[in-house]
Design a protein around this motif. Structure first.
Motif, PDB file in Angstrom:
ATOM      1  N   ASP A  31      40.530  41.583  41.720  1.00  0.00           N
ATOM      2  CA  ASP A  31      41.202  40.581  40.637  1.00  0.00           C
ATOM      3  C   ASP A  31      41.663  41.814  39.366  1.00  0.00           C
ATOM      4  O   ASP A  31      42.696  41.772  39.110  1.00  0.00           O
ATOM      5  N   MET A  32      40.451  42.715  39.376  1.00  0.00           N
ATOM      6  CA  MET A  32      40.725  43.486  38.103  1.00  0.00           C
ATOM      7  C   MET A  32      41.567  44.755  38.557  1.00  0.00           C
ATOM      8  O   MET A  32      42.342  45.310  37.760  1.00  0.00           O
ATOM      9  N   THR A  33      41.623  45.194  39.762  1.00  0.00           N
ATOM     10  CA  THR A  33      42.491  46.107  40.467  1.00  0.00           C
ATOM     11  C   THR A  33      44.156  45.521  40.180  1.00  0.00           C
ATOM     12  O   THR A  33      44.892  46.269  39.520  1.00  0.00           O
ATOM     13  N   GLN A  34      44.216  44.316  40.470  1.00  0.00           N
ATOM     14  CA  GLN A  34      45.598  43.564  40.556  1.00  0.00           C
ATOM     15  C   GLN A  34      45.923  43.782  38.870  1.00  0.00           C
ATOM     16  O   GLN A  34      47.149  44.005  38.661  1.00  0.00           O
ATOM     17  N   THR A  55      44.543  59.818  35.333  1.00  0.00           N
ATOM     18  CA  THR A  55      43.624  59.552  33.808  1.00  0.00           C
ATOM     19  C   THR A  55      44.217  58.238  33.075  1.00  0.00           C
ATOM     20  O   THR A  55      43.418  57.634  32.606  1.00  0.00           O
ATOM     21  N   TRP A  56      45.490  58.297  32.909  1.00  0.00           N
ATOM     22  CA  TRP A  56      46.143  57.017  32.101  1.00  0.00           C
ATOM     23  C   TRP A  56      45.898  55.777  32.813  1.00  0.00           C
ATOM     24  O   TRP A  56      45.200  54.900  32.464  1.00  0.00           O
ATOM     25  N   LEU A  57      45.707  55.982  34.219  1.00  0.00           N
ATOM     26  CA  LEU A  57      45.381  54.617  35.089  1.00  0.00           C
ATOM     27  C   LEU A  57      44.053  54.229  34.861  1.00  0.00           C
ATOM     28  O   LEU A  57      43.690  53.081  34.731  1.00  0.00           O
ATOM     29  N   PHE A  58      43.076  55.033  34.783  1.00  0.00           N
ATOM     30  CA  PHE A  58      41.713  54.620  34.540  1.00  0.00           C
ATOM     31  C   PHE A  58      41.400  54.332  33.451  1.00  0.00           C
ATOM     32  O   PHE A  58      40.524  53.465  33.098  1.00  0.00           O
ATOM     33  N   SER A  59      42.171  54.954  32.024  1.00  0.00           N
ATOM     34  CA  SER A  59      41.890  54.276  30.912  1.00  0.00           C
ATOM     35  C   SER A  59      42.402  52.894  30.978  1.00  0.00           C
ATOM     36  O   SER A  59      41.665  52.178  30.268  1.00  0.00           O
ATOM     37  N   VAL A  60      43.487  52.406  31.648  1.00  0.00           N
ATOM     38  CA  VAL A  60      43.844  51.118  31.801  1.00  0.00           C
ATOM     39  C   VAL A  60      42.720  50.236  32.431  1.00  0.00           C
ATOM     40  O   VAL A  60      42.603  49.146  31.886  1.00  0.00           O
ATOM     41  N   ALA A  61      42.315  50.839  33.479  1.00  0.00           N
ATOM     42  CA  ALA A  61      41.141  50.182  34.435  1.00  0.00           C
ATOM     43  C   ALA A  61      40.205  49.799  33.485  1.00  0.00           C
ATOM     44  O   ALA A  61      39.605  48.961  33.435  1.00  0.00           O
ATOM     45  N   ARG A  62      39.756  50.927  32.621  1.00  0.00           N
ATOM     46  CA  ARG A  62      38.454  50.739  31.747  1.00  0.00           C
ATOM     47  C   ARG A  62      38.548  49.460  30.647  1.00  0.00           C
ATOM     48  O   ARG A  62      37.774  48.762  30.740  1.00  0.00           O
ATOM     49  N   ASN A  63      39.972  49.703  30.265  1.00  0.00           N
ATOM     50  CA  ASN A  63      40.197  48.661  29.291  1.00  0.00           C
ATOM     51  C   ASN A  63      40.369  47.301  29.938  1.00  0.00           C
ATOM     52  O   ASN A  63      39.786  46.390  29.402  1.00  0.00           O
ATOM     53  N   VAL A  64      40.833  47.111  30.955  1.00  0.00           N
ATOM     54  CA  VAL A  64      40.629  46.012  31.937  1.00  0.00           C
ATOM     55  C   VAL A  64      39.271  45.400  31.873  1.00  0.00           C
ATOM     56  O   VAL A  64      38.850  44.277  31.711  1.00  0.00           O
ATOM     57  N   TYR A  65      38.337  46.181  32.389  1.00  0.00           N
ATOM     58  CA  TYR A  65      36.912  45.787  32.607  1.00  0.00           C
ATOM     59  C   TYR A  65      36.236  45.422  31.253  1.00  0.00           C
ATOM     60  O   TYR A  65      35.631  44.635  31.302  1.00  0.00           O
ATOM     61  N   LEU A  66      36.560  46.243  30.428  1.00  0.00           N
ATOM     62  CA  LEU A  66      36.005  45.894  28.869  1.00  0.00           C
ATOM     63  C   LEU A  66      36.400  44.442  28.476  1.00  0.00           C
ATOM     64  O   LEU A  66      35.614  43.699  28.061  1.00  0.00           O
ATOM     65  N   LYS A  67      37.608  44.338  28.721  1.00  0.00           N
ATOM     66  CA  LYS A  67      38.170  43.013  28.294  1.00  0.00           C
ATOM     67  C   LYS A  67      37.614  41.771  29.271  1.00  0.00           C
ATOM     68  O   LYS A  67      37.238  40.797  28.612  1.00  0.00           O
ATOM     69  N   SER A  68      37.224  42.022  30.410  1.00  0.00           N
ATOM     70  CA  SER A  68      36.724  41.214  31.257  1.00  0.00           C
ATOM     71  C   SER A  68      35.189  40.866  31.007  1.00  0.00           C
ATOM     72  O   SER A  68      34.666  39.637  30.796  1.00  0.00           O
ATOM     73  N   VAL A  69      34.750  41.915  30.428  1.00  0.00           N
ATOM     74  CA  VAL A  69      33.248  41.745  30.220  1.00  0.00           C
ATOM     75  C   VAL A  69      33.027  40.861  28.929  1.00  0.00           C
ATOM     76  O   VAL A  69      32.263  40.059  28.488  1.00  0.00           O
ATOM     77  N   ARG A  70      34.004  41.324  27.835  1.00  0.00           N
ATOM     78  CA  ARG A  70      34.117  40.661  26.684  1.00  0.00           C
ATOM     79  C   ARG A  70      34.414  39.176  26.769  1.00  0.00           C
ATOM     80  O   ARG A  70      33.790  38.177  26.282  1.00  0.00           O
TER      81      ARG A  70
END
Length: 172
Positions: A31-34, A55-70
Protein backbone atom coordinates in the motif's frame (compact mmCIF):
# COMPACT_ATOMS: atom_id res chain seq x y z
CA UNK A 1 3.36 9.86 -17.43
CA UNK A 2 6.00 7.84 -19.25
CA UNK A 3 8.66 9.07 -16.83
CA UNK A 4 6.73 7.89 -13.77
CA UNK A 5 6.25 4.46 -15.41
CA UNK A 6 10.02 4.26 -15.95
CA UNK A 7 10.65 5.26 -12.33
CA UNK A 8 8.16 2.65 -11.18
CA UNK A 9 9.83 -0.11 -13.19
CA UNK A 10 13.29 0.91 -11.94
CA UNK A 11 12.54 1.40 -8.25
CA UNK A 12 9.35 -0.46 -7.29
CA UNK A 13 11.25 -3.35 -5.69
CA UNK A 14 13.63 -1.07 -3.78
CA UNK A 15 10.78 1.07 -2.46
CA UNK A 16 8.76 -2.02 -1.53
CA UNK A 17 11.82 -3.50 0.23
CA UNK A 18 12.30 -0.27 2.19
CA UNK A 19 8.69 -0.34 3.39
CA UNK A 20 8.78 -4.06 4.13
CA UNK A 21 11.79 -3.58 6.38
CA UNK A 22 10.26 -0.53 8.04
CA UNK A 23 6.84 -2.09 8.69
CA UNK A 24 7.34 -5.86 8.63
CA UNK A 25 4.01 -6.20 6.80
CA UNK A 26 3.73 -7.11 3.09
CA UNK A 27 0.27 -5.62 2.60
CA UNK A 28 1.20 -2.38 4.32
CA UNK A 29 4.44 -2.23 2.32
CA UNK A 30 2.50 -2.73 -0.92
CA UNK A 31 0.00 0.00 0.00
CA UNK A 32 2.79 2.42 0.90
CA UNK A 33 4.64 1.61 -2.32
CA UNK A 34 1.51 2.40 -4.30
CA UNK A 35 1.01 5.64 -2.33
CA UNK A 36 4.64 6.62 -2.94
CA UNK A 37 4.30 6.35 -6.71
CA UNK A 38 0.94 8.11 -6.59
CA UNK A 39 2.49 11.01 -4.65
CA UNK A 40 5.48 10.98 -7.00
CA UNK A 41 3.12 11.22 -9.97
CA UNK A 42 1.36 14.20 -8.38
CA UNK A 43 4.59 16.02 -7.58
CA UNK A 44 6.87 15.03 -10.47
CA UNK A 45 6.49 18.51 -11.96
CA UNK A 46 8.19 19.89 -8.82
CA UNK A 47 11.27 17.70 -9.24
CA UNK A 48 14.10 20.19 -9.75
CA UNK A 49 16.85 17.77 -10.67
CA UNK A 50 19.01 18.77 -7.69
CA UNK A 51 19.26 15.08 -6.76
CA UNK A 52 18.81 11.80 -8.59
CA UNK A 53 15.33 10.44 -9.23
CA UNK A 54 16.16 7.59 -6.83
CA UNK A 55 17.01 10.02 -4.01
CA UNK A 56 13.90 12.07 -4.66
CA UNK A 57 11.73 8.95 -4.74
CA UNK A 58 13.09 7.72 -1.40
CA UNK A 59 12.36 11.17 0.05
CA UNK A 60 8.77 10.75 -1.09
CA UNK A 61 8.75 7.20 0.34
CA UNK A 62 10.06 8.37 3.71
CA UNK A 63 7.38 11.06 3.85
CA UNK A 64 4.71 8.47 3.03
CA UNK A 65 6.03 6.26 5.84
CA UNK A 66 6.13 9.12 8.36
CA UNK A 67 2.59 10.17 7.42
CA UNK A 68 1.39 6.60 7.89
CA UNK A 69 3.03 6.37 11.30
CA UNK A 70 1.47 9.66 12.39
CA UNK A 71 -1.95 8.64 11.13
CA UNK A 72 -1.88 5.30 12.89
CA UNK A 73 -0.30 6.62 16.05
CA UNK A 74 2.40 4.01 15.94
CA UNK A 75 5.53 4.66 17.92
CA UNK A 76 7.64 2.08 16.15
CA UNK A 77 7.25 -0.35 13.28
CA UNK A 78 8.44 -3.89 13.92
CA UNK A 79 10.93 -5.42 11.56
CA UNK A 80 9.83 -8.94 10.74
CA UNK A 81 10.69 -9.66 7.14
CA UNK A 82 13.30 -8.96 4.53
CA UNK A 83 16.79 -10.25 3.96
CA UNK A 84 19.54 -9.32 6.35
CA UNK A 85 23.29 -9.16 5.76
CA UNK A 86 25.10 -12.38 4.99
CA UNK A 87 26.75 -14.25 7.84
CA UNK A 88 30.50 -13.77 8.11
CA UNK A 89 32.44 -16.96 7.38
CA UNK A 90 33.75 -18.73 10.48
CA UNK A 91 37.27 -20.13 10.64
CA UNK A 92 37.52 -23.87 10.18
CA UNK A 93 34.86 -26.29 8.94
CA UNK A 94 31.58 -25.26 10.57
CA UNK A 95 28.86 -27.58 11.72
CA UNK A 96 26.04 -26.79 9.23
CA UNK A 97 23.25 -27.12 11.79
CA UNK A 98 25.07 -25.02 14.40
CA UNK A 99 25.98 -22.40 11.80
CA UNK A 100 22.37 -22.17 10.62
CA UNK A 101 21.19 -21.75 14.21
CA UNK A 102 23.74 -19.00 14.89
CA UNK A 103 22.79 -17.21 11.68
CA UNK A 104 19.10 -17.37 12.62
CA UNK A 105 19.84 -15.99 16.11
CA UNK A 106 21.98 -13.18 14.68
CA UNK A 107 19.27 -12.24 12.17
CA UNK A 108 16.67 -12.14 14.97
CA UNK A 109 18.90 -9.90 17.10
CA UNK A 110 19.38 -7.52 14.16
CA UNK A 111 15.64 -7.44 13.42
CA UNK A 112 14.84 -6.77 17.08
CA UNK A 113 17.60 -4.18 17.27
CA UNK A 114 16.29 -2.37 14.20
CA UNK A 115 12.85 -2.24 15.80
CA UNK A 116 14.34 -0.55 18.88
CA UNK A 117 16.27 2.28 17.23
CA UNK A 118 14.75 5.54 16.03
CA UNK A 119 13.01 5.85 12.67
CA UNK A 120 15.82 8.07 11.39
CA UNK A 121 18.54 5.59 12.35
CA UNK A 122 16.52 2.64 10.99
CA UNK A 123 15.91 4.45 7.71
CA UNK A 124 19.58 5.37 7.31
CA UNK A 125 20.72 1.79 7.95
CA UNK A 126 18.10 0.32 5.60
CA UNK A 127 18.87 2.79 2.81
CA UNK A 128 22.62 2.24 3.10
CA UNK A 129 22.88 -1.50 3.87
CA UNK A 130 19.84 -2.95 2.12
CA UNK A 131 19.01 -0.50 -0.67
CA UNK A 132 22.62 0.45 -1.45
CA UNK A 133 22.20 4.21 -1.45
CA UNK A 134 25.36 6.31 -1.32
CA UNK A 135 25.95 8.85 1.43
CA UNK A 136 25.13 11.60 -1.07
CA UNK A 137 21.80 9.94 -1.86
CA UNK A 138 20.96 9.44 1.81
CA UNK A 139 21.83 13.08 2.43
CA UNK A 140 19.38 14.02 -0.32
CA UNK A 141 16.59 11.98 1.26
CA UNK A 142 17.07 13.86 4.55
CA UNK A 143 17.97 17.20 2.93
CA UNK A 144 21.35 17.15 4.68
CA UNK A 145 25.02 16.96 3.71
CA UNK A 146 26.90 13.81 2.75
CA UNK A 147 29.07 14.24 5.85
CA UNK A 148 25.92 14.32 8.01
CA UNK A 149 24.76 11.09 6.35
CA UNK A 150 28.13 9.41 6.92
CA UNK A 151 28.29 10.40 10.60
CA UNK A 152 24.63 9.51 11.17
CA UNK A 153 25.11 6.11 9.56
CA UNK A 154 28.06 5.23 11.77
CA UNK A 155 26.25 6.45 14.89
CA UNK A 156 23.15 4.43 13.94
CA UNK A 157 25.29 1.34 13.35
CA UNK A 158 26.93 1.86 16.72
CA UNK A 159 23.52 2.09 18.45
CA UNK A 160 22.32 -1.03 16.65
CA UNK A 161 25.49 -2.87 17.63
CA UNK A 162 25.05 -1.92 21.28
CA UNK A 163 21.47 -3.17 21.29
CA UNK A 164 22.46 -6.43 19.58
CA UNK A 165 25.29 -6.99 22.08
CA UNK A 166 22.86 -6.39 24.98
CA UNK A 167 20.51 -8.98 23.48
CA UNK A 168 23.40 -11.40 23.07
CA UNK A 169 24.40 -10.89 26.71
CA UNK A 170 20.78 -11.49 27.78
CA UNK A 171 20.71 -14.74 25.82
CA UNK A 172 23.79 -16.11 27.59
Amino acid sequence: MERIVQLYELYKESVFGYFLRMTGNKEEAADMTQETFYQACLSLFRFRGESSHKTWLFSVARNVYLKSVREKGKRRALIREGPLPENRPAPGPPDPSAEALLLKEERERIKNGLAQISEKDRTIIILREFEGLSYDEIAGVFNQTANWARVSFFRAKKRLGEICREQEDDDV
